[in-house]
Design a protein around this motif. Structure first.
Motif, PDB file in Angstrom:
ATOM      1  N   UNK A   1       0.835  -1.201   0.000  1.00 46.72           N
ATOM      2  CA  UNK A   1       0.000   0.000   0.000  1.00 46.72           C
ATOM      3  C   UNK A   1       0.868   1.250   0.000  1.00 46.72           C
ATOM      4  N   UNK A   2       0.622   2.129  -0.925  1.00 50.63           N
ATOM      5  CA  UNK A   2       1.357   3.387  -0.968  1.00 50.63           C
ATOM      6  C   UNK A   2       0.685   4.392  -0.023  1.00 50.63           C
ATOM      7  N   UNK A   3       1.448   5.038   0.873  1.00 56.76           N
ATOM      8  CA  UNK A   3       0.840   5.948   1.853  1.00 56.76           C
ATOM      9  C   UNK A   3       0.647   7.363   1.339  1.00 56.76           C
ATOM     10  N   UNK A  12      -9.411   9.051  -2.870  1.00 55.15           N
ATOM     11  CA  UNK A  12     -10.857   8.926  -2.691  1.00 55.15           C
ATOM     12  C   UNK A  12     -11.260   9.155  -1.239  1.00 55.15           C
ATOM     13  N   UNK A  13     -10.471   8.626  -0.299  1.00 59.46           N
ATOM     14  CA  UNK A  13     -10.795   8.824   1.119  1.00 59.46           C
ATOM     15  C   UNK A  13     -10.656  10.292   1.509  1.00 59.46           C
ATOM     16  N   UNK A  14      -9.634  10.965   0.990  1.00 60.14           N
ATOM     17  CA  UNK A  14      -9.467  12.392   1.272  1.00 60.14           C
ATOM     18  C   UNK A  14     -10.630  13.203   0.709  1.00 60.14           C
ATOM     19  N   UNK A  15     -11.079  12.852  -0.497  1.00 62.68           N
ATOM     20  CA  UNK A  15     -12.187  13.568  -1.115  1.00 62.68           C
ATOM     21  C   UNK A  15     -13.479  13.368  -0.319  1.00 62.68           C
ATOM     22  N   UNK A  16     -13.696  12.168   0.188  1.00 63.56           N
ATOM     23  CA  UNK A  16     -14.897  11.906   0.983  1.00 63.56           C
ATOM     24  C   UNK A  16     -14.881  12.720   2.275  1.00 63.56           C
ATOM     25  N   UNK A  72      -0.422  11.571  13.660  1.00 61.24           N
ATOM     26  CA  UNK A  72      -0.774  10.541  12.674  1.00 61.24           C
ATOM     27  C   UNK A  72      -2.156  10.865  12.109  1.00 61.24           C
ATOM     28  N   UNK A  73      -2.248  10.942  10.803  1.00 60.86           N
ATOM     29  CA  UNK A  73      -3.477  11.414  10.164  1.00 60.86           C
ATOM     30  C   UNK A  73      -4.657  10.450  10.312  1.00 60.86           C
ATOM     31  N   UNK A  74      -4.433   9.172  10.119  1.00 61.75           N
ATOM     32  CA  UNK A  74      -5.555   8.225  10.085  1.00 61.75           C
ATOM     33  C   UNK A  74      -6.318   8.181  11.400  1.00 61.75           C
ATOM     34  N   UNK A 178     -10.986   3.845   7.138  1.00 64.92           N
ATOM     35  CA  UNK A 178     -10.425   2.758   7.933  1.00 64.92           C
ATOM     36  C   UNK A 178      -9.638   1.790   7.068  1.00 64.92           C
ATOM     37  N   UNK A 179     -10.043   1.648   5.806  1.00 69.08           N
ATOM     38  CA  UNK A 179      -9.370   0.730   4.897  1.00 69.08           C
ATOM     39  C   UNK A 179      -8.119   1.359   4.285  1.00 69.08           C
ATOM     40  N   UNK A 180      -8.223   2.618   3.882  1.00 70.45           N
ATOM     41  CA  UNK A 180      -7.106   3.258   3.183  1.00 70.45           C
ATOM     42  C   UNK A 180      -7.073   4.745   3.477  1.00 70.45           C
ATOM     43  N   UNK A 181      -5.890   5.245   3.844  1.00 73.86           N
ATOM     44  CA  UNK A 181      -5.722   6.679   4.122  1.00 73.86           C
ATOM     45  C   UNK A 181      -4.236   7.014   4.042  1.00 73.86           C
ATOM     46  N   UNK A 182      -3.880   8.159   3.482  1.00 68.22           N
ATOM     47  CA  UNK A 182      -2.453   8.496   3.300  1.00 68.22           C
ATOM     48  C   UNK A 182      -1.803   9.012   4.564  1.00 68.22           C
ATOM     49  N   UNK A 183      -0.481   9.127   4.530  1.00 67.13           N
ATOM     50  CA  UNK A 183       0.290   9.769   5.589  1.00 67.13           C
ATOM     51  C   UNK A 183       0.778  11.121   5.096  1.00 67.13           C
ATOM     52  N   UNK A 184       1.136  11.981   6.032  1.00 64.84           N
ATOM     53  CA  UNK A 184       1.668  13.292   5.675  1.00 64.84           C
ATOM     54  C   UNK A 184       2.962  13.124   4.882  1.00 64.84           C
TER      55      UNK A 184
END
Length: 392
Positions: A1-3, A12-16, A72-74, A178-184
């Motif tokens: 998974x790319x963070x 998509x998670x950021x847009x939501x 931590x963003x998530x 919860x499934x996918x979210x990026x890091x700073x």
């Protein structure tokens, strides 16, 4: 998974999340309309309830200048969205003003924390203009569906239908995050929060104040635009449909702004945009003869289009008073301050002046904002450039 935010699932998670960050303001006329139909609160109390979520969003999003690159963003996003959801659930059936006010501020605090993370994440995208443009699209989609769906949900569940609509989208957003979210993508050393205060020059404060005053006026009118339609004799479903159509069309406004500004210049573009908004609000003042549905359809759609059209021009001024690119983060705070002031001030004018007072406040505010914006434009010798994308 790319963070990173570049991965499409993370984007998509950021847009939501960014979509939910603007959810209450997007559907503000329906929230105010639902409270009014209850008949449990005074106009002043409704005005404060309309601003309650924004108070919480402003407090947590403004504070994010100091923590968004240090946590931590998530986990922060999941906690923030959960608080937003819980605040909505606890608001169901609440009829005490103080309790509902506190719950809406609490929901806003959670919403604002998650929204701040989403904005930072979208800014980390390798193509920020594309990311922010997609954010506008997501917010417009949410609002367009909402203006058709929420009035019908309110026919079944009254004002609780508003929260059911929010919570349905929140549940989907929580699951995706919860499934996918990026890091700073930036370390904390690059987040020099103390340096923010050095940006507060006379020109930057003028730009900040311009946006506050503009949003005070448009949020006041926006909050009561649904009530104005009802007062003209339209049904709740008819008003909701027209606001939804107008909101969908408004997305084209921010796309047209760079083209027009490049051709005729920022100052003239601003003047023309404000002139049209003043015209639409003026038409709604007083007694109306003829087809009320057609009149409301035209004015509400044009008002929303040029509101969206104006936002990129104001955001562009934030960029042009600061070469470092840091002052732009306070643009969202300026929006929220205006949104906090506008609805309660409008509510205080309804009893003595009716909706004419609300519309007059809107007209006076946007004219004052135009005068201040033109002061900034005349002090800048830069050629006109394409404005930054707008957010709701």
């Amino acid at each position: 998974m790319q963070p990173t935010p570049d991965r499409w699932t993370n984007l998509a998670s950021l847009l939501m999340v960014s979509m939910m960050g603007a959810a209450v303001l997007t559907l503000l006329p329906l929230w105010v309309g639902g409270l009014s139909d209850q008949g449990l609160f005074s106009e002043t109390q409704i005005g404060w309830l309309a601003a309650a979520d924004v108070i919480g969003i402003f407090a947590s999003s403004a504070s994010a200048l100091f923590w968004v690159r240090r946590v931590a963003w998530k986990p922060v996003t999941l906690i923030g969205l959960s608080v937003f959801l819980i605040g909505n659930l606890l608001s169901l059936g609440t009829t005490d003003f103080a309790q509902l006010m506190g719950l809406r501020i609490l929901a806003g605090l959670g919403c604002g924390a998650a929204y701040a993370v989403a904005l930072a994440g979208l800014g980390d995208h390798r193509r920020p203009p594309l990311a922010f443009g997609m954010m506008v699209t997501a917010q417009v989609t949410f609002g367009t569906i909402g203006f058709f769906a929420v009035p019908r949900l309110m026919e079944w569940w009254q004002v609780n239908g508003f929260f059911h609509y929010l919570n349905g989208w929140l549940a989907i957003t929580l699951l995706l995050c919860a499934i996918t979210f990026p890091r700073s993508q930036r370390n904390s050393e690059s987040d020099n929060a103390a340096g923010i205060f050095s940006l507060l020059t006379g020109r930057s404060l003028l730009v900040f104040a311009t946006t506050v005053i503009y949003y005070c006026g448009v949020s006041a009118v926006w909050a009561y635009l649904e009530r104005i339609g009802i007062d003209m004799g339209l049904s709740g479903a008819e008003v909701g449909d027209l606001l939804g159509i107008g909101f969908a069309i408004s997305g084209l406004g921010s796309l047209a702004t760079p083209l027009i500004a490049k051709r005729i210049g920022r100052a003239l573009t601003l003047t023309a945009s404000i002139a049209v908004q003043v015209g639409t609000m003026s038409v709604l003042i007083g007694q109306h003869s003829g087809d009320a549905y057609l009149l409301y359809a035209l004015t509400s759609v044009v008002f929303q289009f040029f509101w969206s059209f104006t936002i990129p021009l104001l955001m562009d001024q934030f960029n042009r008073v600061d070469d470092s690119g840091r002052f732009i983060v306070l643009c969202a705070s300026a929006f929220k301050v205006g949104e906090i002031i506008g609805p309660p001030l409008a509510a205080s004018l309804i009893q003595p002046f009716g909706y004419t007072g609300v519309l007059t406040l809107g007209i006076a505010s946007v004219i004052a904002a135009l005068a201040m914006a033109l002061m900034t434009e005349t002090r800048s010798g830069e050629p006109a450039t394409a404005p930054a994308p707008a957010s709701l």
